[in-house]
Scaffold this active site. Sequence first.
Site, PDB file in Angstrom:
ATOM      1  N   GLU A 172      -6.950   0.208  -5.020  1.00  0.00           N
ATOM      2  CA  GLU A 172      -6.684   1.590  -4.585  1.00  0.00           C
ATOM      3  C   GLU A 172      -6.961   2.570  -5.717  1.00  0.00           C
ATOM      4  O   GLU A 172      -6.089   3.351  -6.135  1.00  0.00           O
ATOM      5  CB  GLU A 172      -5.242   1.711  -4.088  1.00  0.00           C
ATOM      6  CG  GLU A 172      -5.001   0.909  -2.818  1.00  0.00           C
ATOM      7  CD  GLU A 172      -3.625   1.123  -2.184  1.00  0.00           C
ATOM      8  OE1 GLU A 172      -2.718   1.584  -2.878  1.00  0.00           O
ATOM      9  OE2 GLU A 172      -3.481   0.840  -0.983  1.00  0.00           O
ATOM     10  N   GLU A 361      -6.068  -4.874   3.052  1.00  0.00           N
ATOM     11  CA  GLU A 361      -4.623  -4.655   3.228  1.00  0.00           C
ATOM     12  C   GLU A 361      -4.389  -3.926   4.533  1.00  0.00           C
ATOM     13  O   GLU A 361      -5.073  -2.944   4.828  1.00  0.00           O
ATOM     14  CB  GLU A 361      -4.028  -3.796   2.103  1.00  0.00           C
ATOM     15  CG  GLU A 361      -3.870  -4.472   0.781  1.00  0.00           C
ATOM     16  CD  GLU A 361      -3.106  -3.612  -0.222  1.00  0.00           C
ATOM     17  OE1 GLU A 361      -2.232  -2.823   0.194  1.00  0.00           O
ATOM     18  OE2 GLU A 361      -3.413  -3.730  -1.423  1.00  0.00           O
TER      19      GLU A 361
HETATM   20  C1  BG6 Z   1      -0.786  -0.649  -1.214  1.00  0.00           C
HETATM   21  C2  BG6 Z   1      -0.744  -1.468  -2.471  1.00  0.00           C
HETATM   22  O1  BG6 Z   1      -0.649   0.674  -1.565  1.00  0.00           O
HETATM   23  O2  BG6 Z   1       0.218  -0.780  -0.287  1.00  0.00           O
HETATM   24  C3  BG6 Z   1       0.239  -2.613  -2.452  1.00  0.00           C
HETATM   25  O3  BG6 Z   1      -2.013  -1.903  -2.858  1.00  0.00           O
HETATM   26  C4  BG6 Z   1       1.478  -2.198  -1.721  1.00  0.00           C
HETATM   27  O4  BG6 Z   1       0.466  -3.029  -3.770  1.00  0.00           O
HETATM   28  C5  BG6 Z   1       1.099  -1.859  -0.292  1.00  0.00           C
HETATM   29  O5  BG6 Z   1       2.528  -3.101  -1.775  1.00  0.00           O
HETATM   30  C6  BG6 Z   1       2.280  -1.481   0.585  1.00  0.00           C
HETATM   31  O6  BG6 Z   1       3.032  -0.490  -0.032  1.00  0.00           O
HETATM   32  P1  BG6 Z   1       4.587  -0.639  -0.247  1.00  0.00           P
HETATM   33  O7  BG6 Z   1       4.987   0.532  -1.023  1.00  0.00           O
HETATM   34  O8  BG6 Z   1       5.182  -0.673   1.111  1.00  0.00           O
HETATM   35  O9  BG6 Z   1       4.792  -1.903  -0.989  1.00  0.00           O
END
Ligand code: BG6
Length: 463
Positions: A172, A361
């Site tokens: 990201e 993701e």
């Molecule tokens: C992304 C990141 O922003 O979202 C992860 O690459 C992160 O590291 C994921 O865990 C979900 O976000 P969060 O804050 O719910 O853990």
Amino acid sequence: MKLFPETFLWGGAIAANQVEGAWQEDGKGLSTSDVHPQGIFGGIDQRQPASGQLKDIAIDFYHRYPQDIALFAEMGFSCLRLSIAWTRIFPRGDETTPNEAGLAYYDKIFAELEQHGIQPMVTLSHYEMPWALVSEYGGWGNRQLIGFFMNYARVFFTRYREQVKLWLTFNEINMSLHAPVTGIGIASDSSLSNIYQAIHHQLVASGLAVQACHEIIPAAKIGNMLLGGLVYPLTSRPADVWVAMQENHHWLFFGDIQVRGEYPGYMLRYFRENNIRLYITEEDDAALKHSVDFVSFSYYMSGCASADAARHQSCPANILNMIPNPHLTASEWGWQIDPLGLRVLLNLLWDRYHKPLFIVENGLGARDQLTEDHQVIDDYRISYLNDHLQQVREALEDGVNILGYTSWGPIDLVSASKGELSKRYGFIYVDRHDDGSGSLQRYRKKSFGWYQSVIASRGAILK
Ligand code: BG6
């Protein structure tokens, strides 16, 4: 009903600092994540190690990886996206010789994955870097970081040239504009010039990593990684449409550079009009020319933008401060759920870059309840993922080239934005809680069997 292609890679994505724990084991150095235990928006002034914090142990993947990887294999994963803790290899970041004990750990991980027929996708830098590079060198604001990072990247490419054929540079990368401490190791109140200069150094390092990867492992593919922060206009007023486009430019410009090899005109104008002067050498320009092989991104939500400043109230729970879309519902953390947005984004990125895409993701953070007989009935997660995967299939039908899908957090892990364990994403429940209590036992949730069937049927069971 169309099936997903046979070559489509299925799996999950994790990050070292959110799962491994073992924060001081085998010579590991202190990382930015260790000193910002409350999440990626933590301040830079908190210089004490995170002793007694959740991430010290996290979910103890460092010791329990054989069991966890076996569970991933049971679900049918063909790919696991994981990141490397830079501080396990170079504890301070400025050494010339790597820490052999740190490498030995990743040797075991890759061997375990290979045994289960799971292909690793390695993110070189996922929301952590050696703390010494921040406290003593000033983070990515210092040009020397490019050399330190390349030393680390080259060691890794060379050591794992046989085992790893899929690589990502910076997780990201566009989040540095929102969380500069985590992304580029500089204070949040830094001037725009300093922030963009640090980002520039990281973009140069990303280009050099692409070049080095191609040299060292010709058979590998290396991609970038963007937070897909899709912004819609709040209304059809042309002024809102324009503001939404500008908001999208602020994250797309990273991809534009990593794919097309130069700063786009709209960013040069933004720099001019905001008195941002970057120091860019001819070598930098050459480094940026090394285009990634594929574009990867995370996608959780979409949001809106408006030209009307008064409407632009922030949405505190949504990390990008986008205006909530009145047509969508949101997760408990205020992230607006928009499956169709994933199809929009896939089409947008494909039209823009014509490079293969990888969804690395996507997932739903929720407060799961473990019943007395150790079950988690997470129908809400199944529904979220089902609806998003349907849109991936639609995008494939639209002609978008998509290499694979790794859902975020296939096993519960420590949240990046909140530093908590109660925001769970996994198909596998981990018995550990925000106060540090829990047995660390793993339990299959209802979504575990569902995802297994999705993979086995190549999407045929999606509704
Ligand atoms: C992304 C990141 O922003 O979202 C992860 O690459 C992160 O590291 C994921 O865990 C979900 O976000 P969060 O804050 O719910 O853990």
